[in-house]
Every structure is written in C-alpha cells, then in structure tokens.
Design an enzyme around this catalytic site. Structure first.
Site, mmCIF file in Angstrom:
data_model
loop_
_atom_site.group_PDB
_atom_site.id
_atom_site.type_symbol
_atom_site.label_atom_id
_atom_site.label_comp_id
_atom_site.label_asym_id
_atom_site.label_seq_id
_atom_site.Cartn_x
_atom_site.Cartn_y
_atom_site.Cartn_z
ATOM 1 N N LYS A 87 0.858 -1.196 0.000
ATOM 2 C CA LYS A 87 0.000 0.000 0.000
ATOM 3 C C LYS A 87 0.888 1.238 0.000
ATOM 4 O O LYS A 87 1.746 1.403 0.879
ATOM 5 C CB LYS A 87 -0.878 -0.047 1.257
HETATM 6 C C1 E4P Z 1 -8.291 2.183 3.505
HETATM 7 O O1 E4P Z 1 -7.556 1.328 3.096
HETATM 8 C C2 E4P Z 1 -8.184 2.822 4.823
HETATM 9 O O2 E4P Z 1 -7.542 1.909 5.688
HETATM 10 C C3 E4P Z 1 -9.503 3.112 5.450
HETATM 11 O O3 E4P Z 1 -10.585 2.679 4.665
HETATM 12 C C4 E4P Z 1 -9.639 4.469 6.035
HETATM 13 O O4 E4P Z 1 -10.889 4.538 6.660
HETATM 14 P P1 E4P Z 1 -11.262 5.649 7.732
HETATM 15 O O5 E4P Z 1 -11.552 6.919 7.008
HETATM 16 O O6 E4P Z 1 -12.498 5.106 8.398
HETATM 17 O O7 E4P Z 1 -10.097 5.776 8.666
#
Ligand code: E4P
Length: 218
Positions: A87
């Site tokens: 990522k």
């Molecule tokens: C995506 O990969 C992120 O980990 C995640 O969806 C972020 O979500 P949040 O806005 O609830 O922190």
C-alpha cells in the site's frame, strides 16, 4: 463486488472470514496502532498472522515517503507472503514506486485517493488497486460516492485494469451504493458488513415461523 475488511483486529478478521464472504483485508498504520501493534518486527509478524487467516489480498502500508525507502520497504513487505499487496500513498514519489512495483509484478494499492486526477495517475502507473476514501470526503461535505462514480467512468473509458477499492466505508448504505456504482471492491468495518444482514421483518418472520413450528410439535 469483492468484500475486504478494514481492520488489523484478528478476531474481527476471523469472524468475517468465518462468514465465508471475505475476499481480503486492508490495514493502515492507524489501524495497527489501534490494536496496540507497534515496532517494525511486530507489525511484520502481524501481517503474516493476517495472511494466515485470510486467503486473499492483504494490504500492508509503507511508512517511507521517498522512492528508495518505499521500494525497500515494499519489497520487504511483499516477501512476507504471496498475498501481500504493497500500500503506497498518493504522492509523486509514490507514483514512481507504483510504476516500479508494477514492472516487478508486485501488487500495489494506491491509498489516500481524493480526486479523479489522482486515480488516473495511479492507474497509468499500473496500480493494482486504488483506494478512494469516500467516508472522509463525506466528512468534509463532499460527495465521496460521486468521486467513485467519476473514477468508474474514466477507468471504463480506457479499460484500465486497476481495481476501484472503495475505502473509508462507514455504514451499510455506503456498501450498497458502491455496488450500484460498480466499485470492484469495498473495504469496511465488520459492523457495516454485518449490518447488511439485518432486517426487522426477517427477525419477526423467523420468530413467527419458530413459534408456529413449536405449536405444531408440542
Ligand atoms: C483504507 O484502506 C483505509 O484503511 C480506510 O478505509 C480508512 O478509513 P477511515 O476513514 O475510516 O479511517
């Protein structure tokens, strides 16, 4: 639409996996910290623990923000398990790293996508997934689902293979709208996934069926 769970909590991952509908996992440094997983080696071990539960893509985020650092960390992450997806944040150095990994056959998830232009760049660099954060856009009075729709149109126009991974999903209606729009994947919390199963008429109907069965079998 594929279902990923957005957590580093092993019990939640097991519960979703046991339901038989889980296709993968996304994590981020904040989700790791929430579970008390700190220190480079513990974090790496935790990714392996997740991979041992779910047979599907597991996103593991780099911390470095320079090209060389991202490449080094990403290669280390990818070597942990065949299901690891590296990522990478949507920054110019990140685009370079995505292009590099794409050439090496290493899967990537370009994270922190908040605009169609960013999604276009990531797809051109060869990202396997892009993660538009729809809940965080909604939080600032911007239509997160509209962004996913816009990206869907762009990717379909040019037949990009990059998958739209709708992220920052907060509730079951987000999941349903993502499916309507044609997101390839959604990642959300366990409670949003479980909420899809709930309906008061289902509960009432089942209660009635069981009561009627009991009457006839006394
Ligand atoms: C995506 O990969 C992120 O980990 C995640 O969806 C972020 O979500 P949040 O806005 O609830 O922190």
């Amino acid at each position: 639409m594929k279902f990923f769970i957005d957590t580093a909590n092993l019990n939640e991952i097991k519960e979703a996996n046991d339901m038989g509908i889980l296709d993968g996992v996304t994590t981020n440094p904040s989700l790791m910290a929430k579970e008390g997983i700190t220190g480079a080696q513990n974090i790496l071990n935790h990714y392996v623990a997740i991979c041992n539960i779910v047979d599907g893509p597991v996103s593991a985020e780099v911390i470095a923000t320079d090209f060389e650092g991202m490449v080094k960390e990403g290669e280390q992450l990818a070597a942990l398990h065949k299901n690891i997806v590296v990522k990478i944040p949507m920054i110019p150095e990140g685009i370079k790293a995505i292009k590099y990994f794409s050439g090496k056959g290493i899967k990537t998830n370009c994270t922190l996508i908040f605009s169609a232009g960013q999604a276009l760049l990531a797809a051109k660099a060869g990202a396997t997934y892009i993660s538009p954060f729809l809940g965080r856009l909604d939080d600032v009075s911007t239509d997160g689902l509209a962004l996913i729709e816009q990206i869907r149109t762009i990717y379909d126009n040019y037949v990009f293979q990059t998958e739209i991974l709708a992220a920052s999903v907060r509730h079951p209606m987000h999941i349903i709208h993502c499916a309507e729009i044609g997101a390839d994947v959604m990642t959300g919390p366990l409670n949003a996934i479980k909420a899809l199963a709930k309906h008061p008429l289902t509960d009432l109907g089942l209660q009635q069926f069981l009561a009627d069965y009991a009457k006839g079998n006394q």
